[in-house]
Write a protein that holds these residues in place. Structure first.
Motif, short mmCIF file in Angstrom:
data_model
loop_
_atom_site.label_atom_id
_atom_site.label_comp_id
_atom_site.label_asym_id
_atom_site.label_seq_id
_atom_site.Cartn_x
_atom_site.Cartn_y
_atom_site.Cartn_z
N UNK A 99 0.89 -1.46 0.37
CA UNK A 99 -0.05 0.01 0.03
C UNK A 99 0.72 1.30 -0.06
N UNK A 100 -0.35 2.17 -0.05
CA UNK A 100 1.26 3.63 0.00
C UNK A 100 0.27 4.47 0.96
N UNK A 101 1.46 5.55 1.16
CA UNK A 101 0.74 7.39 1.55
C UNK A 101 1.02 7.64 0.40
N UNK A 102 -0.38 8.59 0.35
CA UNK A 102 -0.20 9.39 -1.26
C UNK A 102 -1.21 10.19 -1.33
N UNK A 103 -1.31 10.79 -2.40
CA UNK A 103 -2.59 11.53 -3.32
C UNK A 103 -3.04 10.97 -4.17
N UNK A 104 -4.85 11.81 -4.45
CA UNK A 104 -5.25 11.53 -5.23
C UNK A 104 -4.83 11.67 -7.09
N UNK A 105 -4.94 10.86 -7.66
CA UNK A 105 -4.21 11.32 -9.28
C UNK A 105 -5.31 11.72 -10.60
N UNK A 106 -5.74 11.78 -11.76
CA UNK A 106 -6.97 12.04 -12.58
C UNK A 106 -7.01 10.68 -12.40
N UNK A 107 -8.23 10.30 -13.35
CA UNK A 107 -9.36 9.59 -13.26
C UNK A 107 -8.69 7.95 -13.41
N UNK A 108 -7.31 8.84 -14.77
CA UNK A 108 -6.79 7.43 -15.65
C UNK A 108 -5.84 6.67 -14.44
N UNK A 109 -5.57 8.03 -13.82
CA UNK A 109 -4.23 6.86 -13.31
C UNK A 109 -4.98 6.41 -12.08
N UNK A 110 -6.06 6.00 -11.44
CA UNK A 110 -6.30 5.65 -10.23
C UNK A 110 -7.02 4.50 -10.69
N UNK A 111 -6.77 3.86 -11.68
CA UNK A 111 -8.12 2.45 -12.15
C UNK A 111 -6.78 1.14 -11.82
N UNK A 112 -8.00 0.36 -10.12
CA UNK A 112 -7.40 0.04 -9.38
C UNK A 112 -7.66 0.10 -8.32
N UNK A 113 -7.11 1.54 -7.66
CA UNK A 113 -6.53 2.32 -6.60
C UNK A 113 -7.34 2.99 -6.30
#
Length: 311
Positions: free
Chosen positions: A152-166
């Protein structure tokens, strides 16, 4: 994609090769990791793309990047390999117990703010667990997570296409801070303006990162621009030393300097940074099943984030 053809001809080597390239983002490094030749890796990827019926990777001189279809396929490829590994361990011969491992990806700022207390508490109850912490910018964290390199990771939201499966679980929202050494002229005066700040050398996050975007947007909203001669870096430890030793002004996420500000090792300039707030949270692969140790550490990270969330 013809379903019957895909299911009858897909092989594990296709998945291993694809995941390795996604992890390394480079065909040569993936080939070395798999102990194969680069032409063999390229051929295997071409076979996979023919079976899938879509372009999964864009190859170029600067490496290999996932296409939108590749982002989707990676989620399932990693899931298949993890499921097969779990099945093999479940029915295989008993082996000597191996040391449990939890692998975390984190933003450099979050590493300083959340992880010390969480890892200290984790050690007390999971003394036989190995912990691997990798720091990176948010885009790299997402790539590592989706490729199965971290749990897992501690991070930030990103554009929808980069959040696929996350999935994203909010921990807290943090603003940017403008900080200097305690004896800095701007800190002594107490009435610094943004125009005065820009007269001093600045340390900012690299281009392409969320803090850098927020820094530029913050200045633009006040009719100012970031100077061209800034120092760009992700390294919190190096930036901290430069600010303490010289007259740099550091534009940084608040979590990275919270402890130093409380101890008086750095000084916060009395300037409003309203509008630079950014959510920080837990990033997980949507279809992954985490170990008990990983879930325990996540719980401790949530606890460590409680004071920041309250603030």
């Amino acid at each position: 994609m013809q379903k019957n053809l895909f299911q009858s001809r897909i092989r594990l080597r296709h998945l291993h090769c694809f995941v390795a390239v996604a992890q390394e983002q480079n065909l040569g490094r993936a080939a070395a990791k798999l102990t194969l030749s680069q032409p063999a890796v390229s051929k295997t990827l071409s076979e996979l793309e023919e079976l899938v019926g879509a372009r999964l990777l864009e190859r170029g001189r600067h490496g290999a990047t996932l296409t939108p279809q590749g982002e989707v396929f990676l989620v399932h490829a990693v899931g298949v390999l993890e499921a097969l590994g779990a099945a093999g361990r479940a029915i295989g011969p008993e082996e000597a117990p191996t040391l449990a491992t939890v692998s975390i990806g984190t933003l450099p700022t979050a590493a300083l703010d959340l992880l010390p207390n969480a890892l200290g508490a984790f050690r007390e109850t999971n003394s036989n667990t190995r912990v691997v912490v990798q720091t990176a910018a948010n885009a790299m964290l997402l790539a590592m997570l989706k490729a199965g390199e971290v749990d897992f990771a501690i991070g930030r939201m990103a554009d929808p296409e980069l959040m696929v499966g996350v999935s994203f679980e909010l921990l807290f929202v943090e603003p940017l801070e403008l900080v200097t050494r305690p004896g800095h002229p701007l800190a002594i005066d107490g009435g610094a303006s943004l125009e005065a700040v820009l007269d001093y050398p600045l340390i900012v996050s690299p281009r392409g990162t969320v803090p850098r975007h927020n820094t530029e947007s913050f200045l633009q909203s006040r009719g100012l621009r970031l100077p061209a001669n800034v120092v760009e870096m992700l390294s919190v430890s190096l930036a901290r030393l430069m600010v303490q030793r010289f007259n740099y002004v550091w534009c940084v996420s608040s979590g990275a300097v919270r402890d130093d500000l409380e101890k008086g090792l750095l000084a916060r300039l009395d300037l409003s940074t309203v509008g630079t707030e950014e959510p920080v949270g837990l990033l997980r692969r949507s279809e992954s099943t985490l170990s008990a140790s990983a879930l325990d550490l996540i719980s401790l990270i949530r606890n460590a984030a409680t004071p920041q969330r309250g603030g």
